[in-house]
Design a protein around this motif. Structure first.
Motif, PDB file in Angstrom:
ATOM      1  N   HIS A 128       0.786  -5.649  -4.430  1.00  0.00           N
ATOM      2  CA  HIS A 128       0.273  -5.808  -3.070  1.00  0.00           C
ATOM      3  C   HIS A 128      -0.095  -7.249  -2.760  1.00  0.00           C
ATOM      4  O   HIS A 128       0.317  -7.790  -1.718  1.00  0.00           O
TER       5      HIS A 128
ATOM      6  N   LEU B 177       2.761   1.996  -0.910  1.00  0.00           N
ATOM      7  CA  LEU B 177       1.697   2.761  -0.255  1.00  0.00           C
ATOM      8  C   LEU B 177       2.068   4.235  -0.123  1.00  0.00           C
ATOM      9  O   LEU B 177       1.197   5.119  -0.226  1.00  0.00           O
TER      10      LEU B 177
ATOM     11  N   VAL C 213      -0.957   6.817   0.460  1.00  0.00           N
ATOM     12  CA  VAL C 213      -1.660   6.224   1.599  1.00  0.00           C
ATOM     13  C   VAL C 213      -0.861   6.446   2.890  1.00  0.00           C
ATOM     14  O   VAL C 213      -1.433   6.661   3.962  1.00  0.00           O
TER      15      VAL C 213
END
Length: 536
Positions: free
Chosen positions: A168, A360, A365
């Motif tokens: 990330h 993600l 997420v």
């Protein structure tokens, strides 16, 4: 909340000063389609800064004017219903204090539209600063532009090779790097657009004074551009002069809606080019239709037009005019190079975000990796926290609804949205005509093919391409088309430049031609007069 912040939240303007005029011309060509939240928040500030820093570098602006305004009315561009629009009044102000151009010239050349009430009110108050800064900038910029473009090509390939190894933090850092590079090349690109417009206006004015206005399109052709290389390399790929990997390394940053971060590049899906290779294989190297031969023919047409131009001038003006025409050619080629430059940065940003979306989604997420394009740039930089599903669903629904609408070419205040399917536009009858800008010379008759998505349309040889706007991903269709008609753009827009380089007639700036010309109708395109007539 400032009106600028509200636009970042909603991708729309709820209200606007009714005295201001906006246009989709030119800006819709650079960033066609509907923005996602990530797409807009990623580049809205860099784009506004690029305009202001460009004018600062030229001496048009002072340092105090390089900032991001809180109010949309003070910005150079914004969104309406998710689509980009430029503030004509801001550009008129710039033109009024810049030597060699005017409000009329800017409206016509950049947007393909001049309001009947337009009045040129030039001021010389910034001339001293401009004359101090601009000449050196103009002399140095071409070399600097070439160097930065070459560096962006190397940078893109290096960064794409490491995308799958980044976490990330690494992906966000890369996105920020791409954003900075976008602003840097965009500043140079905007300088090129402004200077090339002024140079072209000078040539155009002289031609018209000599009653040689019909030579303008030929004078502005044969300049060479990045799209010339795309066209030739498509032909070379079809003839197996090199492989798909090399083509993708060179041109894979192009693709459908390449001006949108959420678009899909040829690097990700090469199907749109592979599907057309069979046609290009039928074009032998010695054919006049081969891209290299087309380019040579346009150089010859330009040289012939230039010779006629110079013969009409008194002897003492010929040398300086010849130099001016060569300068126009150099700067027109830089226009297309600059566009390719910022698309290189987009391709890296796009790859980083699709990688981040996949991570993600794996972590639960996001429901889908593509949902990342409905989050904001600031959210991604800060780290995604909490459940975003409801927000994403709301933004996705608004995005999908906006795909069904388009904006008019120009308007004051709030625009009236138009159904994207052309509902309400009256189809032209036989002998009906639409008028636009005579952008590339020649007259051709053929079948109209109204195209909305270049990846989903096949043209037969000689069909006339009719569309709202083009970008470099449309070049494969240009190689087949007998002519081009666009709703938006002016003489120096992408479609006309490519049409001139390939030697096919073009009429641009028809405003709604693609919604009034029926798909399949037989039409006559007159690139000398700027008209398109339905024959049957």
């Amino acid at each position: 909340m400032s009106s600028r912040t509200a636009v970042e939240e909603t991708l729309d303007n709820a209200d606007i000063d009714s005295a201001l005029t906006w246009t989709t011309g030119n800006v819709a060509e650079a960033f066609p389609g509907v923005f996602t939240t990530l797409g807009f928040t990623y580049m809205s500030e860099p784009m506004e800064f690029a305009f202001r820093k460009m004018f600062l570098s030229m001496g048009v602006y002072t340092r105090r004017q390089v900032y991001i305004p809180d109010q949309v009315e003070d910005m150079f561009w914004t969104l309406f219903a998710g689509r980009a629009a430029a503030n004509i009044d801001r550009f008129r102000e710039i033109a009024s204090i810049t030597p060699g151009t005017s409000a009329t010239a800017i409206e016509q050349q950049l947007f393909g539209y001049v309001r009947p009430e337009t009045v040129d009110e030039n001021s010389v108050r910034r001339y001293p600063a401009i004359l101090t800064k601009a000449p050196g900038l103009v002399l140095q910029l071409p070399g600097r532009h070439d160097a930065e473009f070459a560096e962006l090509r190397r940078w893109r390939l290096d960064r794409l090779a490491e995308i799958d190894t980044l976490d990330h933090d690494g992906l966000v850092a890369l996105l920020g790097d791409a954003r900075d590079r976008f602003q840097s090349i965009m500043i140079k690109h905007l300088i090129v657009a402004f200077v090339s417009s002024a140079l072209a206006e000078g040539v155009s004015t002289t031609l018209k004074a000599l009653d040689l206005g019909g030579l303008e399109a030929d004078i502005l052709s044969g300049v060479g551009s990045d799209e010339n290389e795309v066209a030739h390399d498509l032909w070379a790929l079809a003839h197996e002069e090199f492989g798909l990997r090399e083509f993708i390394d060179r041109h894979g940053y192009h693709g459908v809606e390449e001006g949108q971060l959420s678009g899909v590049s040829w690097r990700e899906n090469p199907a749109p080019i592979l599907e057309r290779l069979d046609h290009y294989r039928t074009i032998p190297a010695e054919s006049p239709r081969a891209p290299r031969n087309r380019s040579r023919a346009q150089v010859e047409a330009r040289d012939k037009a230039l010779a006629q131009f110079l013969r009409a001038l008194p002897g003492y003006k010929r040398r300086i005019t010849g130099w001016q025409v060569r300068m126009v050619g150099r700067w027109l080629a830089l226009r297309e190079q600059g566009k390719a430059g910022y698309l290189l940065t987009y391709d890296v940003a796009r790859a980083a975000m699709r990688r981040e979306g996949a991570l993600l989604a794996t972590d639960g997420v996001l429901d889908d990796a593509e949902d990342i394009f409905h989050l904001s740039y600031d959210q991604l930089c800060a780290g995604i926290t909490g459940d975003q599903r409801d927000l994403i669903a709301e933004r996705r629904a608004a995005y999908n609804e906006r795909l069904g609408y388009r904006l008019p070419q120009a308007w004051s205040g709030m625009p009236e949205l138009i159904k994207a399917d052309g509902h309400g536009a009256q189809t032209l009858p036989v002998n009906g005509t639409v008028t636009g800008v005579a952008a590339s010379s020649g007259v051709v008759e053929g079948r109209a093919r109204v195209v909305r998505d270049p990846a989903e349309t096949e043209l037969d040889e000689g069909d006339i391409l009719v569309c709202e706007v083009t970008d470099p991903s449309w070049v494969p269709l240009f190689l087949v088309a007998g002519g081009v008609v666009t709703d938006h753009g002016g003489l120096l827009s992408h479609g006309p430049i490519v049409a001139r380089e390939l030697g096919i007639p073009c009429v641009c700036g028809t405003e709604n031609g693609s919604h009034r010309i029926a798909d399949g109708a037989r039409i006559r395109l007159d690139g000398n007069a700027g008209t398109v007539t339905v024959l049957a």
